[in-house]
Design an enzyme around this catalytic site. Structure first.
Site, PDB file in Angstrom:
ATOM      1  N   TYR A  73      -8.396  35.049  -3.046  1.00 18.66           N
ATOM      2  CA  TYR A  73      -8.461  33.692  -2.487  1.00 18.66           C
ATOM      3  C   TYR A  73      -9.034  33.732  -1.072  1.00 18.66           C
ATOM      4  O   TYR A  73      -9.979  33.020  -0.739  1.00 18.66           O
ATOM      5  CB  TYR A  73      -7.071  33.059  -2.481  1.00 18.66           C
ATOM      6  CG  TYR A  73      -6.951  31.855  -1.573  1.00 18.66           C
ATOM      7  CD1 TYR A  73      -7.580  30.660  -1.882  1.00 18.66           C
ATOM      8  CD2 TYR A  73      -6.206  31.933  -0.394  1.00 18.66           C
ATOM      9  CE1 TYR A  73      -7.488  29.564  -1.037  1.00 18.66           C
ATOM     10  CE2 TYR A  73      -6.100  30.833   0.453  1.00 18.66           C
ATOM     11  CZ  TYR A  73      -6.745  29.655   0.119  1.00 18.66           C
ATOM     12  OH  TYR A  73      -6.649  28.575   0.965  1.00 18.66           O
ATOM     13  N   ILE A 125      -3.902  17.667   0.994  1.00 19.16           N
ATOM     14  CA  ILE A 125      -4.547  17.376   2.276  1.00 19.16           C
ATOM     15  C   ILE A 125      -5.599  16.286   2.117  1.00 19.16           C
ATOM     16  O   ILE A 125      -5.712  15.379   2.954  1.00 19.16           O
ATOM     17  CB  ILE A 125      -5.155  18.659   2.866  1.00 19.16           C
ATOM     18  CG1 ILE A 125      -4.057  19.677   3.162  1.00 19.16           C
ATOM     19  CG2 ILE A 125      -5.946  18.359   4.137  1.00 19.16           C
ATOM     20  CD1 ILE A 125      -4.567  21.070   3.511  1.00 19.16           C
TER      21      ILE A 125
END
Length: 343
Positions: free
Chosen positions: A156, A13
């Site tokens: 996470y 990204i």
């Protein structure tokens, strides 16, 4: 020329965002540690391509870890960024079960270093990446930013939700305008080799079976990467402001009542069946996949679906790329990059 500090600039990204920012005339200071979580050569190639872009002279690559004490502070002091987009993180739900310490160091300590640097050298606006995984065990869909998100299902996701809380405290205490964006299953050219699209395409070309979890009963809000970074770019200009009256917030807005802090979904506003995604891959590759149906993996969720009205209200933009088009673009890139002949 405005300066944007982008962490994770050699990541999937971060690379696409830096490329867009350079094309639009921004100066980009890109920090990345080139970790070996996946193929380092892919990350190096992304950075090298940014330098070769038409405005590549405005890209300043820095190799280092965000959690290294003092590094980010020195970069803020030297470059005084107008905007910050924090994308660097140890990614992956399943890897967080195997190696949780890497998530502690990168996602928690690294974000702390970013917040401390912003406290010392306040930018106009900070945008920090969160994740749809923050919604955790929520079953009410589509996911709305105003929903409670208290039951994360992987370490996470827990570190990303912690980032949101850390950022809120700094926003409240030091009046830092901060937008947390939760993005949903991002895919596209230059994608990560550990993600399903990359693994599926590679396996199909090599004649190997693909692992389809939860026996295909999975749904995801697949978001094309160029749609995502366009949304991030537009959000740069929409810095949240601390409300004068904590109760005077528009319905559906996740703006904090006590801080210039907001959470925003960036998704395609459509939940697609995993099997339909695989169908699109088969169409683009020109071959059928051998599907190995398996049980759900620990820490995973059966479905995601973004309510992205707030993004549209703030920016006028909505992600729109259809999975067939997005997958075809990825396959074209994959064949060119790895020199794989298509049928």
């Amino acid at each position: 020329m405005k300066t944007v500090f982008v962490t994770g600039s050699a990541g999937f990204i971060g690379f696409h965002l830096s490329r867009l920012l350079l094309a639009q005339g921004y100066r980009v200071v890109g920090l990345d540690c080139l970790s070996d979580y996946y193929d380092v050569s892919l990350k190096k190639d992304r950075h090298e391509l940014l330098v070769k872009e038409p405005n590549g002279e405005n890209f300043i690559p820095v190799i280092g870890k965000i959690e290294e004490p003092g590094l980010v502070m020195e970069l803020f002091r030297t470059h005084t960024p107008d905007y910050v987009v924090h994308l660097a993180a140890q990614a992956g739900v399943r890897y967080s079960i195997e190696n949780p310490r890497s998530y502690l160091e990168s996602n928690l300590i690294g974000t702390f270093e970013i917040l401390e640097a912003a406290r010392a050298y306040p930018p106009l606006h900070m945008l920090l990446a969160s994740t749809s995984s923050a919604y955790g065990a929520n079953t009410e869909m589509p996911y709305r930013e105003t929903q409670r998100a208290d039951h994360q299902m992987s370490f996470y996701a827990a570190t990303k939700k912690s980032n949101e809380n850390m950022a809120h405290s700094y926003s409240h205490l030091f009046d830092l305008p901060i937008t947390m964006f939760r993005f949903f299953t991002v895919y596209g050219p230059w994608g990560r080799p550990d993600m399903a699209l990359f693994k599926f395409v590679k396996a199909i070309f090599e004649g190997k079976p693909i692992d389809v979890y939860n026996h295909g009963e999975m749904k995801r809000d697949f978001t094309y990467v160029e749609d995502l970074v366009e949304a991030i770019r537009l959000l740069l200009d929409v810095a949240p402001e601390r409300p004068a009256n904590g109760t005077d917030i528009k319905q559906g807005d996740s703006l904090s009542p006590v801080a210039p802090h907001r959470v925003i979904n960036i998704g395609n506003s459509k939940s697609e069946q995993l099997t339909d995604f695989i169908d699109a891959i088969e169409l683009a590759v020109g071959r059928k996949a051998v599907r190995n149906y398996m049980d759900m993996q620990p820490g995973d969720v059966p479905a995601t679906w973004a309510e992205a009205t707030l993004l549209r209200d703030l920016t006028g933009y909505s992600p729109k790329t259809d999975i067939k088009d997005g997958v075809a673009r990825f396959v074209d890139w994959y064949c060119e990059y790895y020199q794989v002949p298509k049928n």
